[in-house]
Write an enzyme that holds these catalytic residues in place. Structure first.
Site, short mmCIF file in Angstrom:
data_model
loop_
_atom_site.label_atom_id
_atom_site.label_comp_id
_atom_site.label_asym_id
_atom_site.label_seq_id
_atom_site.Cartn_x
_atom_site.Cartn_y
_atom_site.Cartn_z
CG ASP A 180 -2.21 -0.90 0.85
OD1 ASP A 180 -2.35 -1.31 -0.33
OD2 ASP A 180 -2.98 -1.20 1.76
CE1 TYR A 215 -9.64 -5.80 2.57
CE2 TYR A 215 -9.72 -5.24 4.88
CZ TYR A 215 -9.93 -6.14 3.87
OH TYR A 215 -10.44 -7.36 4.15
#
Ligand SMILES: *[C@@H]1O[C@H](CO)[C@@H](O)[C@H](O)[C@H]1NC(C)=O
Ligand SMILES: *[C@@H]1O[C@H](CO)[C@@H](O)[C@H](O)[C@H]1NC(C)=O
Ligand SMILES: *[C@@H]1O[C@H](CO)[C@@H](O)[C@H](O)[C@H]1NC(C)=O
Ligand SMILES: *[C@@H]1O[C@H](CO)[C@@H](O)[C@H](O)[C@H]1NC(C)=O
Ligand SMILES: *[C@@H]1O[C@H](CO)[C@@H](O)[C@H](O)[C@H]1NC(C)=O
Ligand SMILES: *[C@@H]1O[C@H](CO)[C@@H](O)[C@H](O)[C@H]1NC(C)=O
Ligand SMILES: *[C@@H]1O[C@H](CO)[C@@H](O)[C@H](O)[C@H]1NC(C)=O
Ligand SMILES: *[C@@H]1O[C@H](CO)[C@@H](O)[C@H](O)[C@H]1NC(C)=O
Ligand SMILES: *[C@@H]1O[C@H](CO)[C@@H](O)[C@H](O)[C@H]1NC(C)=O
Ligand SMILES: *[C@@H]1O[C@H](CO)[C@@H](O)[C@H](O)[C@H]1NC(C)=O
Ligand SMILES: *[C@@H]1O[C@H](CO)[C@@H](O)[C@H](O)[C@H]1NC(C)=O
Ligand SMILES: *[C@@H]1O[C@H](CO)[C@@H](O)[C@H](O)[C@H]1NC(C)=O
Ligand SMILES: [Cu+2]
Length: 791
Positions: A401, A490
């Site tokens: 990420d 997420y």
């Protein structure tokens, strides 16, 4: 607690308002409600945190918006020879800046400043330039400084933090896929999908004519990585029903394209996947379609309201749920102080500085307890996820990420929900092009009741004429720093909790949408069916952190105390002969290594300073205490995460601190699994870790065993992982004796009635707790709509 009742009403009224004010507006209303004095004059609000004064300038502070603009202008000055094009005008064969951020000063430069009279270390910007016009087009990072920009500022390649052999350079095929890069693949994708739109329309009642064509009724997502070693580039594209919850509504259709280099005429179709079959050409796909072999058994829902995180009346309601839920409030007033400018915090003996980068979000430096340094740095390094499934997108999904600049995805939190009412909020600022963006209220700090006492004991004593009972109990509390990064599907919630006993707890929780698959009845091994035509795809989350311990200096060691069973004989137990007991088998780790928590936790790991002992002669240290769900990546040899994810492959690791090894991963490593830009495993080159400056790297995570309860989103209650650092002979006794937030009770039982001696050390019950609330009896959930405010 009337103050809370007022807040609860306002919050629920707000929830009913479906207009779209910015999040900050809602929080402001909630905050105003909270700080409003209620009728009885008792307030639960405590105002802003007291002001602290940082002893030193925060040398880790992010570069300023002014620095960002000055660096931008400097680089765009033709005299630099960088030959930059403005991003809006750029194509893949131009050079342009992707982003500008901060390079933190080297530890070797900081320590003399922090601990002595050393000079303030210079500041540097980190710049990513996409260089399409060079003969080997790619991405190159630069280090620009010292800042502010002046006549000593130089621009040099930022190569030293990457050990893969090509420094800060990443080849075009592996470079981040920004809109400029993806734009050159769109025409081929559009042409192919337009040609088969009759097939997708018949099978899925949807088709794709390009991203901005009004007839398009599908959205796309491609797998990551898009390359193995930078010599090839591909897109494994999955189609979904568009909408806010498209992650939950995939369809069973995949387009695979090879797209190496910057010249679109070299791009080609690799094939199509549907019904778990691979068709290399449109003709093959069409033949199967016309033979009726592609009929779909399940139909994806067009409506996505089932996947929204709002109230679902069809689930009914629960007794008492019109009352506001309990809230954690700093009733006695804030007990931590902040230097907002320097981002420096003091709390119950703790002190630390905070920083922020677009890659790693919030980071911590110079963490001290009672004036002694425990950690030089504590920072998130990477948030990784790897998926599995019998289709090209799930198989080809590994996320790092930082690639998506996780830090810019740290955004506004809702007071009272994301963070307790009355929490202290901080903004974060990041830079896009020559401008800067403030994400308001993106970090919160709050002290909370641990929910259990720190310590307690009840004991009897005395004699027959003077029997008594004593009870001592200490309040448990901690200061938590929290941020939530919503990276695509997420929401990662990062917590750093500083407990009053000198321990630190680091927790990560996950919520948000699953990246799901279309439901195939024969594929239960990849996860369960969780909705009409959706399967929850099995995956791992691995969250990697750096903990640069400095236990009373930099000469630290990592002690391993293994529990071993030894046979002993003891002359006072002749009847037992030899019998087993457990012992500590203590040793020091000698060289850098990756290692795992011992099975059954039969080993204790302590970072200690062998040269500094406590009053009892024991070396002072901090223990690494496993928490919830401490794990590493399941697959250690996947082609999609082969050598670019080495940090994820052990629970723990210890290395020597080096200025040239600031990070465990590089943000563009994801597209280079077979030829990493940065190979963490090269950190472990046999260096001694005895009495050295050590860094502990650790992973938190979850094996995400997906379930129907991941709909609409994953629940924080279960999806969480933690670790703790706790004093281990660091002190001479527990650090609770100096806390006044305690009760000590002696009951003299020598008389019939008994005599109670109750010591509160001058710390009274908080005022707002004086009026205990009457339970509100509900006749039936539907009748008691109005909240009963009279307590
Ligand atoms: C500068 O970049 C452009 C493409 O943006 C390229 O055509 C040109 O040759 C480059 N000039 C130099 C001197 O490299
Ligand atoms: C950090 O140290 C390395 C190695 O000595 C050096 O190359 C680099 O320029 C330093 N970085 C900063 C930000 O000072
Ligand atoms: C650099 O700038 C400073 C002031 O900003 C000035 O005093 C100094 O003379 C300059 N040095 C050179 C070499 O130009
Ligand atoms: C689309 O179909 C047309 C007409 O059959 C054909 O000429 C063209 O090559 C096809 N394009 C692709 C990308 O398959
Ligand atoms: C087909 O999709 C359209 C919207 O694109 C929708 O209005 C229609 O109801 C769908 N038909 C079926 C049979 O689901
Ligand atoms: C949208 O796609 C259709 C079908 O290929 C095409 O006829 C039309 O020209 C496209 N519209 C635009 C604006 O590109
Ligand atoms: C956050 O940003 C807002 C808007 O720029 C500003 O009003 C506020 O004071 C900032 N908060 C802090 C803690 O700096
Ligand atoms: C930022 O760059 C744009 C495009 O070059 C320019 O128009 C604008 O004036 C710049 N803004 C600042 C604050 O420098
Ligand atoms: C019992 O304990 C009390 C309090 O310590 C003491 O004053 C008393 O002398 C003791 N009595 C006996 C019989 O030991
Ligand atoms: C202890 O003794 C038992 C019985 O002799 C033996 O089976 C066992 O292996 C011994 N254990 C250890 C740890 O030496
Ligand atoms: C203690 O550990 C050492 C190595 O660290 C090992 O050689 C030794 O056998 C262990 N002792 C016991 C009793 O297991
Ligand atoms: C640490 O202890 C070693 C002996 O164990 C000694 O040689 C060394 O000088 C000590 N270092 C410091 C900084 O006290
Ligand atoms: Cu998950």
């Amino acid at each position: 607690m009337k103050g809370i009742a007022v807040v609860g009403l306002v919050a629920s009224q707000l929830a009913a308002v479906t207009a779209l004010p910015p999040l900050g507006y809602e929080r402001k209303l909630v905050r105003e409600a909270l700080t409003a004095r209620d009728v009885s004059g008792i307030s639960c609000s405590d105002g802003p945190a007291p002001v602290a004064t940082a002893p030193k300038t925060n040398v880790w502070a992010p570069i300023t918006p002014e620095d960002n603009r000055a660096v931008w202008d400097l680089l765009y000055n033709p005299a630099t020879g960088l030959n930059l094009t403005l991003p809006d005008d750029a194509t893949v064969t131009d050079n342009y800046i992707f982003w500008i951020d901060t390079i933190h000063a080297n530890k070797t430069g900081v320590l003399p400043y922090l601990d002595g009279d050393g000079p303030l270390p210079p500041k540097y910007a980190r710049v990513v330039i996409f260089e399409g016009s060079r003969s080997d087009p790619g991405s190159q990072e630069y280090m620009v400084g010292p800042l502010p920009v002046g006549n000593t500022t130089i621009i040099q390649p930022y190569d030293y933090a990457f050990n893969g052999g090509s420094g800060g350079y990443v080849p075009f095929n592996a470079r981040y896929v920004d809109s400029t890069k993806s734009a050159i693949v769109t025409p081929l994708m559009t042409a192919i999908m337009t040609n088969i739109s009759d097939i997708t329309q018949a099978l899925f009642n949807a088709s794709y004519f390009g991203p901005s064509n009004r007839s398009t009724t599908l959205t796309t997502t491609a797998g990551t990585p898009v390359s193995f070693d930078g010599t090839q580039q591909f897109r494994n594209i999955m189609f979904r029903i568009p909408g806010v919850a498209s992650y939950m509504t995939p369809i069973d259709f995949f387009l695979l394209i090879n797209c190496p280099g910057t010249d679109p005429s070299k791009f080609s179709l690799k094939g199509f996947v549907t019904n778990e079959q691979f068709f290399e050409t449109e003709a093959d796909l069409r033949a199967a379609f016309e033979a009726g072999e592609l009929a779909q058994e399940y139909t994806q829902t067009l409506d996505q309201s089932w996947a929204l995180v709002d109230y679902k009346p069809e689930l009914g309601s629960r007794p008492f749920d019109r009352q506001p839920a309990p809230s954690s409030i700093e009733l006695g007033g804030k007990r931590y102080a902040i230097d907002m400018k320097e981002k420096y915090v003091e709390y119950m003996g703790w002190s630390y500085y905070m920083s922020y980068t677009r890659l790693h979000g919030i980071t911590f430096y110079d963490i001290k307890f009672k004036g002694e340094r425990i950690l030089y740095e504590l920072s998130l390094q990477e948030a990784m996820a790897q998926y599995a499934g019998n289709q090209p997108k799930a198989a080809n999904t590994v996320y790092h990420d930082t690639y998506y600049s996780l830090g810019v995805d740290i955004a506004t939190m809702i007071e009272g929900y994301d963070c307790p009412f009355g929490a202290t909020f901080m903004n974060v600022t990041y830079h896009e092009l020559n401008a800067s963006t403030v994400n308001q209220d993106a970090v919160c700090l709050f002290e909370s009741d641990s929910g259990y006492p720190l310590s307690r004991h009840r004991y009897g004593g005395g004699n027959t004429s003077y029997p008594f009972t004593r009870l001592g109990v200490t309040k448990g509390s901690s200061l938590t720093v929290r941020a939530i990064a919503t990276v695509g599907n997420y929401d990662y919630m990062f917590d750093y909790s500083f407990h009053v006993d000198g321990s630190i707890e680091i927790t990560v929780r996950a919520s948000g949408y699953l990246q799901s698959s279309f439901y195939y009845p024969d594929q239960g091994a990849w996860g369960p069916r969780i909705a009409q035509a959706t399967q929850g795809s099995l995956h791992d989350h691995i969250i990697n952190y750096k903990a640069d311990f400095d236990i009373l200096g930099t000469e630290n060691s990592l002690q391993v105390s293994e529990l071993v069973v030894v046979n002993v004989t003891q002359p006072w137990f002749p009847e037992l002969g030899s019998f087993p007991q457990m012992q500590l088998n203590k040793s020091m780790m000698t060289v850098e290594q990756q290692f795992n928590w011992a099975p059954n936790n039969e080993a204790m790991y302590v970072v200690l300073n062998e040269n500094v002992t406590n009053a009892w002669g024991e070396p002072r240290g901090y223990r690494l205490v496993p928490g919830k769900s401490d794990l590493h990546l399941t697959i250690l040899d996947s082609p999609w995460s082969f050598k670019n994810s080495e940090f994820a492959k052990s629970h723990l690791a210890v290395t020597r601190q080096h200025d040239t090894e600031p990070y465990s991963n590089s943000w563009q490593n994801i597209n280079l699994p077979m030829a990493p830009q940065h190979d963490y495993s090269l950190f472990f080159d046999g260096e001694s870790v005895e009495k050295e400056d050590l860094v502990v790297w650790f992973n938190l995570g979850m094996h995400h065993y997906t379930r129907a309860e991941d709909v609409p989103v994953t629940l924080f209650t279960e999806a969480q992982s933690s670790i703790q650092f706790a004093p281990q002979n660091f002190f001479d006794r527990a650090q609770d004796g100096d806390l006044l937030n305690r009760r000590y009770i002696v009951v003299d039982q020598s008389t019939e009635e008994g005599v109670l001696n109750y010591e509160d050390y001058g710390v009274p019950l908080p005022q707002c707790m004086v009026a205990p609330s009457e339970p509100v009896l509900e006749i039936s959930p539907t009748l008691s709509y109005e909240f009963e405010a009279e307590l």
